[in-house]
Design an enzyme around this catalytic site. Structure first.
Site, PDB file in Angstrom:
ATOM      1  N   ARG A 173      27.492  11.030 -10.418  1.00  0.00           N
ATOM      2  CA  ARG A 173      28.248  10.883 -11.666  1.00  0.00           C
ATOM      3  C   ARG A 173      29.407   9.923 -11.383  1.00  0.00           C
ATOM      4  O   ARG A 173      29.628   9.518 -10.247  1.00  0.00           O
ATOM      5  CB  ARG A 173      28.700  12.234 -12.253  1.00  0.00           C
ATOM      6  CG  ARG A 173      28.953  13.368 -11.312  1.00  0.00           C
ATOM      7  CD  ARG A 173      30.158  13.231 -10.448  1.00  0.00           C
ATOM      8  NE  ARG A 173      31.315  12.780 -11.180  1.00  0.00           N
ATOM      9  CZ  ARG A 173      32.348  12.172 -10.645  1.00  0.00           C
ATOM     10  NH1 ARG A 173      32.372  11.915  -9.350  1.00  0.00           N
ATOM     11  NH2 ARG A 173      33.377  11.772 -11.369  1.00  0.00           N
ATOM     12  N   GLY A 174      30.141   9.588 -12.443  1.00  0.00           N
ATOM     13  CA  GLY A 174      31.165   8.550 -12.321  1.00  0.00           C
ATOM     14  C   GLY A 174      30.534   7.237 -12.771  1.00  0.00           C
ATOM     15  O   GLY A 174      29.443   6.879 -12.304  1.00  0.00           O
ATOM     16  N   ALA A 175      31.218   6.534 -13.684  1.00  0.00           N
ATOM     17  CA  ALA A 175      30.604   5.375 -14.347  1.00  0.00           C
ATOM     18  C   ALA A 175      30.068   4.308 -13.381  1.00  0.00           C
ATOM     19  O   ALA A 175      28.896   3.919 -13.479  1.00  0.00           O
ATOM     20  CB  ALA A 175      31.605   4.783 -15.344  1.00  0.00           C
ATOM     21  N   ASP A 198      35.066   5.263 -18.688  1.00  0.00           N
ATOM     22  CA  ASP A 198      33.611   5.133 -18.787  1.00  0.00           C
ATOM     23  C   ASP A 198      33.207   3.989 -19.694  1.00  0.00           C
ATOM     24  O   ASP A 198      32.128   3.431 -19.566  1.00  0.00           O
ATOM     25  CB  ASP A 198      32.988   6.437 -19.282  1.00  0.00           C
ATOM     26  CG  ASP A 198      32.869   7.416 -18.140  1.00  0.00           C
ATOM     27  OD1 ASP A 198      33.904   7.991 -17.759  1.00  0.00           O
ATOM     28  OD2 ASP A 198      31.753   7.567 -17.589  1.00  0.00           O
TER      29      ASP A 198
HETATM   30  O1  MRU Z   1      31.052  13.197 -16.249  1.00  0.00           O
HETATM   31  P1  MRU Z   1      31.489  12.336 -15.108  1.00  0.00           P
HETATM   32  O2  MRU Z   1      31.883  13.113 -13.890  1.00  0.00           O
HETATM   33  O3  MRU Z   1      30.486  11.242 -14.812  1.00  0.00           O
HETATM   34  O4  MRU Z   1      32.808  11.619 -15.643  1.00  0.00           O
HETATM   35  C1  MRU Z   1      33.463  10.704 -14.808  1.00  0.00           C
HETATM   36  C2  MRU Z   1      34.687  10.146 -15.408  1.00  0.00           C
HETATM   37  O5  MRU Z   1      35.041  10.431 -16.524  1.00  0.00           O
HETATM   38  C3  MRU Z   1      35.440   9.133 -14.605  1.00  0.00           C
HETATM   39  O6  MRU Z   1      36.809   9.195 -14.881  1.00  0.00           O
HETATM   40  C4  MRU Z   1      34.931   7.728 -14.930  1.00  0.00           C
HETATM   41  O7  MRU Z   1      33.539   7.664 -14.861  1.00  0.00           O
HETATM   42  C5  MRU Z   1      35.501   6.706 -14.034  1.00  0.00           C
HETATM   43  S1  MRU Z   1      34.898   6.902 -12.380  1.00  0.00           S
HETATM   44  C6  MRU Z   1      35.524   5.668 -11.438  1.00  0.00           C
END
Ligand code: MRU
Length: 319
Positions: free
Chosen positions: A44-46, A220
């Protein structure tokens, strides 16, 4: 600490659902396995899901799958992070024979982008606090686990620490998936960067006490007007920052900017299962009532103090 590792044949995904107690990797040998890893939040994480999607498409081509169909499935695996589309588009522009090299490039570039963004954000924060201890607050996990390495908002923290600054991080636990409690603290402990965990709702009290020099968050998707979609709870952090005159900093790789999206209202927001709020794993703490569980919220651009990007500080509208 690599969220993703390509071994030349298959993609290994560090299963973030099991952290911090168990370190286990999923072996993804076709595009559907990557779709499942993204949808199921193993990765996860964009930026990290963008990179995973690129490797997923490489796998589809390698296995002789219908690549159009694989691309559609990867794109739909999580709808809010625009990095998915950005990564798949980068591959789609090239012949299939060049996809593996492009995915490798994209993966490696992300680390360099994060380091540049880390410098940009750290310069800004050092301007706020030129000497002594720096206390920042962060939401969700934006570290090495969420990217190709180093991190975006957490990358700013890593850079401050690497510069020898005494930095302390207030970590929002980040309901309901607890990315802050499980992942951000885990990364900070490994880096020996002091941190304190708090329930999300406790952040405004800290700001009222003057204990937060800046809030650092990731994104994201950023719309053309600067509205920011990020993990649910980010908007509440931004509102609290505005009320207490605390700078609200968005670490923003350009891969997260969507020039086709005029404003936050046009950003698709992922709705997730009620079970994530009704309990955790097999534990249930709420009766079976209706649940509102958006995975992301939108912070309006006027609440953002600065966007720290790999190309320096920017202010909307992006044009
Ligand atoms: O649901 P997730 O854990 O994928 O959400 C991640 C986030 O909201 C982060 O803040 C975002 O993706 C930036 S990661 C560098």
């Amino acid at each position: 600490m690599n969220a993703l590792r390509w071994d030349g044949e298959v993609l290994w995904v560090l299963d973030q659902r099991l952290l911090p107690h168990t370190v286990e990797h999923l072996r993804c040998s076709d595009s559907m396995a990557v779709v499942e890893a993204i949808r199921g939040m193993a990765v996860r994480g964009a930026p990290a899901i963008g990179i995973a999607a690129a490797w997923g498409l490489v796998l589809a081509a390698k296995r002789g799958e219908d690549v159009e169909q694989a691309s559609r499935a990867l794109l739909a695996s999580r709808p809010t992070a625009v990095n998915l589309r950005w990564a798949l588009d980068r591959l789609a522009r090239l012949p299939t024979s060049e996809w593996a090299d492009e995915a490798r490039r994209l993966h490696d570039e992300d680390l360099a982008i994060n380091k540049a963004m880390g410098d940009c954000g750290a310069d800004y924060v050092e301007g706020l606090v030129p000497t002594g201890r720096i206390q920042v607050l962060t939401h969700c996990n934006t570290g090495a686990l969420a990217t190709g390495g180093w991190g975006t908002a957490l990358g700013i923290v890593r850079t401050l620490h690497a510069r020898g600054r005494d930095v302390h991080v207030w970590v929002d636990e980040t309901r309901p998936w607890l990315q802050g409690a499980r992942l951000t603290t885990w990364e900070l402990v490994q880096e020996q960067i002091p941190c304190t965990l708090l329930a999300d709702a406790a952040a405004p009290i800290l700001m009222a006490q003057g204990q937060v020099a800046a809030a650092l968050v990731g994104c994201d998707r950023v719309a053309r007007n600067g509205d920011v979609a990020n993990k649910t709870g980010t908007y509440a952090v931004a509102l609290a920052c505005a009320a207490h005159h605390v700078p609200f900093v968005v670490a923003m790789p350009w891969s997260s900017v969507d020039p086709t999206c005029p404003d936050g209202g046009a950003i698709p927001i992922e709705q997730r299962a009620p079970s994530e709020v009704l309990g955790w794993g097999t534990a249930r703490w709420a009766p079976e009532v209706p649940v509102f569980n958006p995975a992301f919220d939108v912070t309006p651009a006027h609440l953002v103090t600065v966007y720290a990007s790999e190309r320096g500080r920017v202010l909307p509208p992006f044009g």
